[in-house]
Design an enzyme around this catalytic site. Sequence first.
Site, PDB file in Angstrom:
ATOM      1  N   GLU A 264       0.863  -1.189   0.000  1.00 56.76           N
ATOM      2  CA  GLU A 264       0.000   0.000   0.000  1.00 56.76           C
ATOM      3  C   GLU A 264       0.892   1.230   0.000  1.00 56.76           C
ATOM      4  O   GLU A 264       2.039   1.158   0.429  1.00 56.76           O
ATOM      5  CB  GLU A 264      -0.855   0.023   1.277  1.00 56.76           C
ATOM      6  CG  GLU A 264      -1.808  -1.129   1.389  1.00 56.76           C
ATOM      7  CD  GLU A 264      -2.483  -1.248   2.759  1.00 56.76           C
ATOM      8  OE1 GLU A 264      -3.311  -2.138   2.921  1.00 56.76           O
ATOM      9  OE2 GLU A 264      -2.143  -0.448   3.652  1.00 56.76           O
ATOM     10  N   LYS A 266       2.358   4.593   1.480  1.00 54.17           N
ATOM     11  CA  LYS A 266       2.484   5.125   2.843  1.00 54.17           C
ATOM     12  C   LYS A 266       2.265   6.633   2.763  1.00 54.17           C
ATOM     13  O   LYS A 266       3.076   7.368   2.206  1.00 54.17           O
ATOM     14  CB  LYS A 266       3.856   4.815   3.441  1.00 54.17           C
ATOM     15  CG  LYS A 266       3.940   5.198   4.919  1.00 54.17           C
ATOM     16  CD  LYS A 266       5.234   4.726   5.543  1.00 54.17           C
ATOM     17  CE  LYS A 266       5.233   4.818   7.067  1.00 54.17           C
ATOM     18  NZ  LYS A 266       4.925   6.130   7.606  1.00 54.17           N
ATOM     19  N   ARG A 271      -2.584   9.451  11.592  1.00 54.49           N
ATOM     20  CA  ARG A 271      -3.334   8.210  11.830  1.00 54.49           C
ATOM     21  C   ARG A 271      -4.670   8.546  12.483  1.00 54.49           C
ATOM     22  O   ARG A 271      -4.705   9.309  13.456  1.00 54.49           O
ATOM     23  CB  ARG A 271      -2.500   7.329  12.768  1.00 54.49           C
ATOM     24  CG  ARG A 271      -3.046   5.945  13.021  1.00 54.49           C
ATOM     25  CD  ARG A 271      -2.503   5.000  11.994  1.00 54.49           C
ATOM     26  NE  ARG A 271      -2.869   3.618  12.245  1.00 54.49           N
ATOM     27  CZ  ARG A 271      -1.990   2.681  12.611  1.00 54.49           C
ATOM     28  NH1 ARG A 271      -0.737   2.980  12.811  1.00 54.49           N
ATOM     29  NH2 ARG A 271      -2.398   1.430  12.772  1.00 54.49           N
ATOM     30  N   ARG A 307      -3.010   7.829  17.116  1.00 57.20           N
ATOM     31  CA  ARG A 307      -2.320   6.584  17.474  1.00 57.20           C
ATOM     32  C   ARG A 307      -1.865   6.638  18.922  1.00 57.20           C
ATOM     33  O   ARG A 307      -1.447   5.658  19.498  1.00 57.20           O
ATOM     34  CB  ARG A 307      -1.131   6.330  16.558  1.00 57.20           C
ATOM     35  CG  ARG A 307      -0.228   7.519  16.418  1.00 57.20           C
ATOM     36  CD  ARG A 307       0.995   7.154  15.677  1.00 57.20           C
ATOM     37  NE  ARG A 307       1.882   6.444  16.569  1.00 57.20           N
ATOM     38  CZ  ARG A 307       2.905   5.727  16.173  1.00 57.20           C
ATOM     39  NH1 ARG A 307       3.142   5.593  14.907  1.00 57.20           N
ATOM     40  NH2 ARG A 307       3.698   5.156  17.038  1.00 57.20           N
ATOM     41  N   GLU A 337      -5.487   6.522   7.545  1.00 57.25           N
ATOM     42  CA  GLU A 337      -4.667   7.728   7.577  1.00 57.25           C
ATOM     43  C   GLU A 337      -5.472   8.875   6.976  1.00 57.25           C
ATOM     44  O   GLU A 337      -6.047   8.727   5.893  1.00 57.25           O
ATOM     45  CB  GLU A 337      -3.387   7.472   6.749  1.00 57.25           C
ATOM     46  CG  GLU A 337      -2.350   8.547   6.825  1.00 57.25           C
ATOM     47  CD  GLU A 337      -1.369   8.377   7.997  1.00 57.25           C
ATOM     48  OE1 GLU A 337      -1.607   7.547   8.900  1.00 57.25           O
ATOM     49  OE2 GLU A 337      -0.360   9.107   7.994  1.00 57.25           O
ATOM     50  N   PHE A 377      -7.414   1.634   5.861  1.00 55.84           N
ATOM     51  CA  PHE A 377      -6.698   0.409   5.511  1.00 55.84           C
ATOM     52  C   PHE A 377      -7.065  -0.771   6.389  1.00 55.84           C
ATOM     53  O   PHE A 377      -6.591  -1.872   6.174  1.00 55.84           O
ATOM     54  CB  PHE A 377      -5.176   0.616   5.457  1.00 55.84           C
ATOM     55  CG  PHE A 377      -4.566   1.383   6.594  1.00 55.84           C
ATOM     56  CD1 PHE A 377      -4.432   0.813   7.831  1.00 55.84           C
ATOM     57  CD2 PHE A 377      -4.111   2.678   6.391  1.00 55.84           C
ATOM     58  CE1 PHE A 377      -3.853   1.503   8.876  1.00 55.84           C
ATOM     59  CE2 PHE A 377      -3.523   3.389   7.433  1.00 55.84           C
ATOM     60  CZ  PHE A 377      -3.403   2.801   8.686  1.00 55.84           C
ATOM     61  N   LYS A 458       7.504  -1.033   6.766  1.00 52.07           N
ATOM     62  CA  LYS A 458       7.516   0.214   5.994  1.00 52.07           C
ATOM     63  C   LYS A 458       8.827   0.331   5.231  1.00 52.07           C
ATOM     64  O   LYS A 458       9.884  -0.097   5.707  1.00 52.07           O
ATOM     65  CB  LYS A 458       7.308   1.419   6.914  1.00 52.07           C
ATOM     66  CG  LYS A 458       8.306   1.542   8.029  1.00 52.07           C
ATOM     67  CD  LYS A 458       7.941   2.697   8.958  1.00 52.07           C
ATOM     68  CE  LYS A 458       8.780   2.682  10.209  1.00 52.07           C
ATOM     69  NZ  LYS A 458       8.450   3.686  11.180  1.00 52.07           N
TER      70      LYS A 458
HETATM   71  P1  ATP Z   1       6.840   7.066  10.734  1.00 52.96           P
HETATM   72  O1  ATP Z   1       7.514   8.104  11.545  1.00 52.96           O
HETATM   73  O2  ATP Z   1       7.725   6.322   9.811  1.00 52.96           O
HETATM   74  O3  ATP Z   1       5.515   7.448  10.190  1.00 52.96           O
HETATM   75  P2  ATP Z   1       5.805   5.988  12.978  1.00 52.96           P
HETATM   76  O4  ATP Z   1       6.748   5.559  14.024  1.00 52.96           O
HETATM   77  O5  ATP Z   1       5.037   7.230  13.141  1.00 52.96           O
HETATM   78  O6  ATP Z   1       6.570   5.948  11.657  1.00 52.96           O
HETATM   79  P3  ATP Z   1       5.059   3.495  12.098  1.00 52.96           P
HETATM   80  O7  ATP Z   1       4.189   2.544  12.811  1.00 52.96           O
HETATM   81  O8  ATP Z   1       6.475   3.176  12.065  1.00 52.96           O
HETATM   82  O9  ATP Z   1       4.763   4.878  12.718  1.00 52.96           O
HETATM   83  O10 ATP Z   1       4.555   3.697  10.593  1.00 52.96           O
HETATM   84  C1  ATP Z   1       3.246   3.510  10.345  1.00 52.96           C
HETATM   85  C2  ATP Z   1       2.524   4.812  10.225  1.00 52.96           C
HETATM   86  O11 ATP Z   1       2.400   5.134   8.850  1.00 52.96           O
HETATM   87  C3  ATP Z   1       1.122   4.651  10.705  1.00 52.96           C
HETATM   88  O12 ATP Z   1       1.013   5.057  12.052  1.00 52.96           O
HETATM   89  C4  ATP Z   1       0.295   5.518   9.801  1.00 52.96           C
HETATM   90  O13 ATP Z   1       0.100   6.781  10.412  1.00 52.96           O
HETATM   91  C5  ATP Z   1       1.146   5.718   8.583  1.00 52.96           C
HETATM   92  N1  ATP Z   1       0.585   5.092   7.362  1.00 52.96           N
HETATM   93  C6  ATP Z   1       0.486   5.702   6.167  1.00 52.96           C
HETATM   94  N2  ATP Z   1      -0.022   4.906   5.239  1.00 52.96           N
HETATM   95  C7  ATP Z   1      -0.264   3.710   5.832  1.00 52.96           C
HETATM   96  C8  ATP Z   1      -0.798   2.466   5.390  1.00 52.96           C
HETATM   97  N3  ATP Z   1      -1.168   2.265   4.144  1.00 52.96           N
HETATM   98  N4  ATP Z   1      -0.896   1.468   6.307  1.00 52.96           N
HETATM   99  C9  ATP Z   1      -0.515   1.645   7.587  1.00 52.96           C
HETATM  100  N5  ATP Z   1      -0.013   2.813   8.071  1.00 52.96           N
HETATM  101  C10 ATP Z   1       0.122   3.833   7.199  1.00 52.96           C
END
Ligand code: ATP
Length: 620
Positions: A264, A266, A271, A307, A337, A377, A458
Amino acid sequence: MKGMYISKFAQYLDILEQTSKRLEITEILKNMLKEMEKAETDKGIFLSLGYLRAQFNSLQFNIAEKMMVKILANAFNESEEKINKLYGEEGDLGNVAFKVNPNEKPSKTTILEVHKKLEELATISGTGSQEKKIQKASQILALEDKLTSKFLTRIILSTVRLGFTELTVIDALAKLIFENVTNAPKEKSSTKHNLSAKELKIKIEAKYRIRPDIGTIAKVIKENGLEGIDYISMEVGVPVHAQKAQRLADPQEIIEKLGSVWAEYKFDGTRVQLHLDRSRKMPGLETNQQDLFESRNTLPFVKTFTRNLEETTHQFPDLVEAANKQIDAQSVILDGEAIGYNKKTGDYLPFQETMQRKRKHGIKEAVVETPLKYLIFDILYLNGKTLVDLPLVERRIILDKIIKGNETLEIDYHMETKDVKRLIKFSKEALDRGLEGIMAKKPDSFYEAGARNFTWVKLKKSQEQILGDTIDCVVLGYYFGRGVRANFGIGGFLVGIWDKRDQKYKTITKVGTGLKDEEWEKLKEMVDKVKIKEKTKNADISSKYDCDVWANPEIVVEIAADEISKSSEHSAGFALRFPRLIKFREDKSATDTTTPEEFEQMYRLQKKPIVKIDESLVES
Ligand code: ATP
């Protein structure tokens, strides 16, 4: 007995304050839980953590230090000058209360009685509320003995900080069940179990992830022992801990590790977990925001959460309206998101612009100027049933059935593949479209609330960073700095990451660059609000990094760096080269920083090129 006296409770807090040893803290908490009556367990646990209700449902006192000075003066018949002077010496108004309160004799007030009074205090609003709050708070404090008034003062100021988190309470609950000392009737099957304390902890923690209300969990366990855990379930209106993603360095590794994946895009938005229940009406919001929802009387119950489990419904009136129109179900919990887009070009906007919605005012205007898409999602709950234990593929079939159209709410596009070339092409497309990268998910995986493992991965690329990803850290304090910076009163700051294994923050670097003037000011202001007299107990900080102003660990920042190196001086065992601030992460909590395991992994990954997009592999 009618319940634990608040004075006895304060004695527990006092001994908790005197230790920073995790096992001792757990033991004290267990004894406290054991001694509490069933009915007061939830409130007692909340108060020991320094709040009144589960955090997603939080109720703030809105009483700052200045007002507390007046309260203490009023309660103990002292002048404000004297209170201020003592505050200057002590640096903590709880200690001041202890000093000026002459009363040594404990009252006969119970935890439940005090909790009720504190709730009343927090709900005072409207004209003259300041004065009413001063009166009420002074009455509460004046009744109690020295030690109790010390902790109640800190509770009202939200500065309890005893150096343990909800996870330590979970450890204590596991111990309590393990030692079979709950109040559960002996004939209940739950009292006979052969689980170890560790297994019990895992079981309770799993429930905490789908129902982050440690008070209620503690109460249910006190009432029913181990069996009580089964009664804890997901509920619309109670946020679920969000699943998080692991990171890998390149598409090849992703396919090797996950096999066939759902890829998917990103999106770099925010969130949003959306809850809807058509059997209930839209709940009231703060009065100044009532006008956000024009059709509020006809709207069903809808809430959104970050989140970080914070409620954000008032930021998204457009999502609320759209959820009502586009969701064909009685009750749901969705995960996705939200991202702003440009009305003219349709392009998605950078994170900071989407986050304009965080402001208190101007939401109505933002809805018009910066419309949002909610890219869904996942679905976690439907019509009274939890779906987290279904494979992603099945959850998505259900999701497809209940989302109508693709206006504000839209189901996130995915592509299934086990072909590295196709994944490379997809991630290239994502980057070309200005997106952050891609997410690869295991199609047969369950939704693992709160977990960060290899079912979601990711893949990001950032041109200007040598490290493949940024690091989320917590601010532990700041330095006054020299030269031009000294004018701001801040010239650098110390950051660390949370180490869940030891329940301690570990330092990784000092940061002195990457901030605009207004960001230095903002940081100073934020730290000054949560400053503490000595370094926090739950951190390992070498005296080499002693700060001029210590912060209670609650401010999360995103840091970029050129390299991670091993370090014998920083307690995390790693340090950063050329660290610089990228942004404030107000959507993250302090225990949600980059983990030591991720750090280790990033250390290893940095030896490789970042995202290996080998052009020759990409079919045009
Ligand atoms: P980052 O700083 O890399 O966004 P993070 O630590 O905030 O990471 P992670 O859990 O590492 O959070 O990355 C997932 C985040 O990416 C999710 O919390 C969401 O907000 C975002 N996101 C964007 N697109 C998607 C998707 N298709 N599926 C899941 N999460 C997604």
